[in-house]
Design a protein around this motif. Sequence first.
Motif, PDB file in Angstrom:
ATOM      1  N   GLY A  83      -3.309  53.527  19.145  1.00 46.21           N
ATOM      2  CA  GLY A  83      -2.548  54.443  19.830  1.00 46.21           C
ATOM      3  C   GLY A  83      -1.699  53.743  21.051  1.00 46.21           C
ATOM      4  N   ASP A  84      -1.858  54.102  22.402  1.00 47.38           N
ATOM      5  CA  ASP A  84      -1.069  53.532  23.370  1.00 47.38           C
ATOM      6  C   ASP A  84      -1.189  52.246  23.482  1.00 47.38           C
ATOM      7  N   TYR A  85      -2.426  51.587  23.321  1.00 47.34           N
ATOM      8  CA  TYR A  85      -2.772  50.219  23.820  1.00 47.34           C
ATOM      9  C   TYR A  85      -1.684  49.413  22.875  1.00 47.34           C
ATOM     10  N   LEU A  86      -1.929  49.658  21.468  1.00 52.60           N
ATOM     11  CA  LEU A  86      -1.182  48.897  20.592  1.00 52.60           C
ATOM     12  C   LEU A  86       0.454  49.208  20.923  1.00 52.60           C
ATOM     13  N   ALA A  87       0.934  50.388  21.121  1.00 51.74           N
ATOM     14  CA  ALA A  87       2.318  50.415  21.656  1.00 51.74           C
ATOM     15  C   ALA A  87       2.758  49.612  22.580  1.00 51.74           C
ATOM     16  N   ILE A  88       1.793  49.372  23.645  1.00 48.85           N
ATOM     17  CA  ILE A  88       2.280  48.574  24.657  1.00 48.85           C
ATOM     18  C   ILE A  88       2.061  47.131  24.277  1.00 48.85           C
ATOM     19  N   ALA A  89       1.075  46.725  23.550  1.00 41.78           N
ATOM     20  CA  ALA A  89       1.157  45.358  23.144  1.00 41.78           C
ATOM     21  C   ALA A  89       2.257  45.104  22.263  1.00 41.78           C
ATOM     22  N   THR A  90       2.757  45.892  21.468  1.00 40.27           N
ATOM     23  CA  THR A  90       3.655  45.533  20.527  1.00 40.27           C
ATOM     24  C   THR A  90       5.095  45.426  21.289  1.00 40.27           C
TER      25      THR A  90
ATOM     26  N   GLY C  30      -6.923  57.666  33.714  1.00 40.69           N
ATOM     27  CA  GLY C  30      -8.201  58.122  34.154  1.00 40.69           C
ATOM     28  C   GLY C  30      -8.485  59.491  33.628  1.00 40.69           C
ATOM     29  N   ILE C  31      -7.382  60.227  33.905  1.00 38.03           N
ATOM     30  CA  ILE C  31      -7.552  61.766  33.840  1.00 38.03           C
ATOM     31  C   ILE C  31      -7.248  62.164  32.284  1.00 38.03           C
ATOM     32  N   LEU C  32      -6.135  61.800  32.063  1.00 39.69           N
ATOM     33  CA  LEU C  32      -5.337  62.083  30.635  1.00 39.69           C
ATOM     34  C   LEU C  32      -5.409  61.338  29.570  1.00 39.69           C
ATOM     35  N   LYS C  33      -6.060  60.076  29.708  1.00 38.59           N
ATOM     36  CA  LYS C  33      -6.134  58.978  28.832  1.00 38.59           C
ATOM     37  C   LYS C  33      -4.638  58.767  27.972  1.00 38.59           C
ATOM     38  N   PHE C  34      -3.843  58.733  28.652  1.00 39.76           N
ATOM     39  CA  PHE C  34      -2.432  58.682  28.132  1.00 39.76           C
ATOM     40  C   PHE C  34      -1.569  57.760  29.169  1.00 39.76           C
ATOM     41  N   VAL C  92      -2.361  61.337  19.790  1.00 32.60           N
ATOM     42  CA  VAL C  92      -2.065  60.498  20.864  1.00 32.60           C
ATOM     43  C   VAL C  92      -0.504  59.942  20.830  1.00 32.60           C
ATOM     44  N   TRP C  93       0.037  59.589  19.734  1.00 35.31           N
ATOM     45  CA  TRP C  93       1.428  59.317  19.542  1.00 35.31           C
ATOM     46  C   TRP C  93       2.388  60.222  20.177  1.00 35.31           C
ATOM     47  N   ALA C  94       1.975  61.680  20.038  1.00 31.90           N
ATOM     48  CA  ALA C  94       3.257  62.594  20.471  1.00 31.90           C
ATOM     49  C   ALA C  94       3.565  62.375  22.041  1.00 31.90           C
ATOM     50  N   PRO C  95       2.696  62.729  22.730  1.00 29.34           N
ATOM     51  CA  PRO C  95       2.982  62.508  24.224  1.00 29.34           C
ATOM     52  C   PRO C  95       3.613  61.117  24.429  1.00 29.34           C
TER      53      PRO C  95
END
Lengths: 303, 261, 293
Positions: A83-90, C30-34, C92-95
């Motif tokens: 998810g987001d971690y992978l995005a930022i790492a890439t 911390g709050i939205l995991k985003f 997760v990828w959408a936001p």
Amino acid sequence: MDYFIHIAILICIYIILAVSLNLIIGFTGQLNIGHAAFYGIGAYAAALLALSGQPFWLGLLAAMFFAGLGGLLISVPCLRLRGDYLAIATLGFGEIIRALMKNWTSLTRGPLGLPGIPSIEIFGITFSQPWQFLIIAALIAVIVVFLIRRMIKAPFGRVLRSIREDEIASQSLGKKIINYKVIAVVIGAMFAGVAGSLYAHYISFIDPTTFTLQETILMLCMVVLGGLGSIRGSIIGAALLIIIPEPLRFLSLPSSAAAALRQMLYAIILILIMLYRPQGLLGERRYTRNSNAVKKKRGVASA
Amino acid sequence: MLSRKSEVLQVLRVVDIYKHFGGIKAVNGAEFSVKKGEIVALIGPNGAGKTTVFNCITGFIQIDKGRIFFEGEDITNKRPEKIASMGLARTFQIIRLFPKMTVLENMMIAMRDQYEGLHHVFFSRKKMMEKQKEAEEKAIELLEFVGLEAKEDELAMNLSYGQQKLLEIAKTIATDAEFLMFDEPAAGVNLTMLKKISGLLKKLKEQGKTILFVEHNMEFVMNMADKVVVLDHGDEIAIGTPKQIKGNKKVIDAYLGGVQC
Amino acid sequence: MSIAAQLIANGLIAGSIYALVALGYTMVYGILKFINFAHGEIFMMGAYIGWTLHVLWGVPLLIAFPVAMICCGAFGYFLEKIAYKPLRNAPVWAPLITAIGVSIFLQSLAILIYGAQVKTFRTGEVAQGLHILGAIITPIQLTIIIVSTVLMVLLWLFVKKTKIGKAMRAVADNREVASTIGINVNKVISVVFVIGSALAAAGGILVGMEQNLTPTMGVSVGIKAFTATIVGGIGSIPGAVLGGLAIGLIENIGIWFIPSGYKDAIAFIILLLMLIFKPTGILGRKKEEDVRG
């Protein structure tokens, strides 16, 4: 006429980029936003070999090899991330590659770039005219799309999609998801390398400013617009996003404003698609049975 | 020491396993075994560690201490996909299907030896296609077995909750695993579906499969299980037939204690 | 003056800015995991709004500063409501993709309004530097350190002492439980976006006072602040502050050892190393993966 050929060549290059990115993001679910780095590695590899007098095919292979290697380098350490971690790492990886392009001056000449990359020559025929180049670009794009389609429709592709849908469930069915994720990223990177090689030979000049985050965003936008997990979608997305901003050229705006307007357009498309049509223009196709034989047989049996 | 023969008879052997998360002792010395062809229920009050034990067995959680054997082989802390490929299939407490894939695809991905390597795409295409056809036929048969054949081209996300539960069970059968683990197979389904699911489990037993399941529905447990393992605070407090468990004082205390707090 | 002292001072100054921006990332996560990708652009917006008010319209800095913070806070509020809230239950990828879109949108907007050329707050002479512990620090730099420290202390008090601050911590701990005990989760999320954005804006003006403004200034600060968040442990407020200072120091001391062209890459390399080897950060809690869902 040359103008339209130019557009068509760009579309071919971006089709390769979008479809290969879709393999990673749309089918395998790995949010990679460093695709421009693979594109850039491919472009530099092909350009450096061409400038040292090597034939086109060798440069192409080198582009695939080094871009694939880049894919391996980023995907192996990032396996645990999602998810987001992978995005930022890439993203970070992409920026590190760009820092290398800018600063490894003995190899890349840094910000000066590499000028004078020769046009493609195969079997002694030089493809220097735009229409000649278009034939090569279109041919390669068709091959890439064909290969990726084959992979996706095979059981291999089914495993990739299962990883996107639910990694844990996929693992619980015995799939070695680590291997599949790495393979997907490496293959996607290799094809981005192919696009890089085409770009280098076509434009005949490359510098680090081409392979930025903005470039990845453009590819991402094509994939998202066409539909994550839809190959046809990526093709349409690539074509649309190359063509749509073209009229801006005729507004005779200063170049920075024109570029900003284009970026803004991409940004708005990304946001609107995510909010109102997350499946993209086409959406993913349903993979139903291709063998009707089974259906018929069953029909007979139940009759 | 157990003789080699009895080891083979025991499909699963969980030996004194421990898993602590910080201060929480999720699994604390649990020990039980499952014999071939048995249906075993794992019960216990909320938070007794049932699902954690499932995850330890299937390799999703690494245990701190203890040993787990599957068909005589040590599978302690092996990777989940490795354990799965040894012939152990499971469902999860929440439904874990592949929502944007069709019912048929969900079935086919569960099957083994499907030529899923990348090289097969290019180098053994013919074989791969043949295998696909076979798999499709088998998948349809299994869907008929659970009564989902009409839904083969539907996306899994469009199925009703009960149908999704059925599909999950069908998937575990499709893996050809001899040992099936279900985490709350009867939770949240209506009576008709409940009957269907218990019928399915019985049929599977008749086919010689071994089953371990977690369930809160006591009627279901008492009806289905040959043996019941009761967990409390991560440790087994009683093992026996449903009848023996019903009258066990320790079990009653554990459940009542659970209600009080 | 010694070089070491100067590099450390520079590191602390840069670090306090990263810390301000990192606070926004960490609170939202911390709050939205985003990860709010557009956070760096809010920092940039803060700088430009401050510049418009102060340099273009002559509003005194003491007024321009809080006004810019309020504007960005309001922007953060609407951004969440319009762009992120509808996607709260999406994958997760959408936001994340939306946030990338917002970030590009704001950058191009800034280019269209202000042009790509740099802007600067500085009007008169650069003030004489003060000698502090062997380093030369300008009054502006001193301001940066003081203002950011004050803001961080205020935030700390807010989170620890006020009711809404406690609610924030409850929601960060477990959103479902928090909503069942009557905490208004939506309100908490809004507050977090407002505060995070206002702090980023403050960081933007502070940086703008010392360096040049460019429409892409948010990108590198954003990444560095994000790295700081990861280093400190994402979701942890003291972690964000420590991480910010750490990144500032490492980056400024690092140019001693490697060519300055790679200065920006230092943060990325730390980021990658952290993500690979210790994704929970220094102060973050280790969480076992929840297999149930």
